[in-house]
Write a protein that holds these residues in place. Structure first.
Motif, PDB file in Angstrom:
ATOM      1  N   VAL A 265      -4.808  13.831  -1.993  1.00 38.61           N
ATOM      2  CA  VAL A 265      -4.450  12.465  -1.623  1.00 38.61           C
ATOM      3  C   VAL A 265      -4.473  11.577  -2.869  1.00 38.61           C
ATOM      4  O   VAL A 265      -5.419  11.612  -3.646  1.00 38.61           O
ATOM      5  CB  VAL A 265      -5.438  11.908  -0.567  1.00 38.61           C
TER       6      VAL A 265
ATOM      7  N   ASP B 240       0.825  -1.202   0.000  1.00 35.36           N
ATOM      8  CA  ASP B 240       0.000   0.000   0.000  1.00 35.36           C
ATOM      9  C   ASP B 240       0.862   1.255   0.000  1.00 35.36           C
ATOM     10  O   ASP B 240       1.893   1.308   0.668  1.00 35.36           O
ATOM     11  CB  ASP B 240      -0.907   0.033   1.232  1.00 35.36           C
TER      12      ASP B 240
ATOM     13  N   LEU C 285       0.405   5.768  -0.136  1.00 36.90           N
ATOM     14  CA  LEU C 285      -0.486   6.913  -0.071  1.00 36.90           C
ATOM     15  C   LEU C 285       0.360   8.177  -0.051  1.00 36.90           C
ATOM     16  O   LEU C 285       1.402   8.207   0.602  1.00 36.90           O
ATOM     17  CB  LEU C 285      -1.349   6.833   1.197  1.00 36.90           C
TER      18      LEU C 285
ATOM     19  N   PHE D 111      -3.494   7.329  -3.904  1.00 32.96           N
ATOM     20  CA  PHE D 111      -3.283   6.083  -3.183  1.00 32.96           C
ATOM     21  C   PHE D 111      -3.262   4.877  -4.109  1.00 32.96           C
ATOM     22  O   PHE D 111      -3.764   4.912  -5.238  1.00 32.96           O
ATOM     23  CB  PHE D 111      -4.370   5.892  -2.119  1.00 32.96           C
TER      24      PHE D 111
ATOM     25  N   TYR E 226     -10.867   1.975   4.732  1.00 33.26           N
ATOM     26  CA  TYR E 226     -10.489   3.268   4.177  1.00 33.26           C
ATOM     27  C   TYR E 226     -11.758   4.045   3.882  1.00 33.26           C
ATOM     28  O   TYR E 226     -12.712   3.491   3.336  1.00 33.26           O
ATOM     29  CB  TYR E 226      -9.736   3.105   2.855  1.00 33.26           C
TER      30      TYR E 226
END
Length: 163
Positions: free
Chosen positions: A76, A50, A52, A78, A104
């Motif tokens: 943001v 992951d 971000l 991601f 999320y």
């Protein structure tokens, strides 16, 4: 220097709890008593597969210094992989991650792509649970939630010249 090291103690609990969480930013402020760590400027977060990116990240921890909430704000972007191997990529104005719920919550101008099956969702609030595989979408100001699917034509996959 000692104060900066002490303010990193809440993050030590994160690192000792499993996969390594790596945060890179232009600046950092932490308050161990309040259980808050704030990273600002070109924030890049990675944990496992992951990733971000945001302008600001605030990590909230409990009394045992374990993270209970991550709040990313400002442009943001991601890339997340769920436990079910679903792959999501997208952008939003803010994102909230609740580790105890494995959830999320992406907010404001969300544009989410599910790369493994070519789905796209646009809305103002999209929730993805990384364990259960649940997703939900909402929109503000009576705007529609938009979901786009890529469908395969049954005939195009089985064409062969044979009858």
């Amino acid at each position: 220097m000692i104060k900066k090291i002490l303010s990193l103690l809440p993050l030590l609990g994160i690192l000792l709890s499993g996969e390594e969480l790596k945060v890179i930013s232009d600046s950092f402020k932490g308050d161990q008593q309040k259980g808050i760590s704030v990273f600002t400027g070109n924030v890049k977060i990675s944990k496992g597969r992951d990733e971000l990116n945001a302008s600001k990240l605030t990590i909230y921890t409990d009394k045992e210094h374990k993270p209970v909430k991550y709040l990313a704000e400002g442009d943001v972007s991601f890339y997340i992989v769920t436990e079910m191997k679903e792959i999501y990529k997208g952008k939003a104005q803010s994102a909230l991650y609740l580790p105890n719920e494995s959830e999320y919550q992406f907010n404001k101008k969300v544009d989410l792509f599910r790369l493994d099956d070519f789905r796209r969702i646009k809305g103002d609030k999209i929730i993805v649970n990384t364990v259960a595989g649940h997703a939900a979408a909402e929109s503000a100001d009576h705007e529609p939630v938009i979901m786009v699917f890529t469908l395969q034509d049954k005939n195009s996959t089985h064409k062969s010249g044979l009858k």
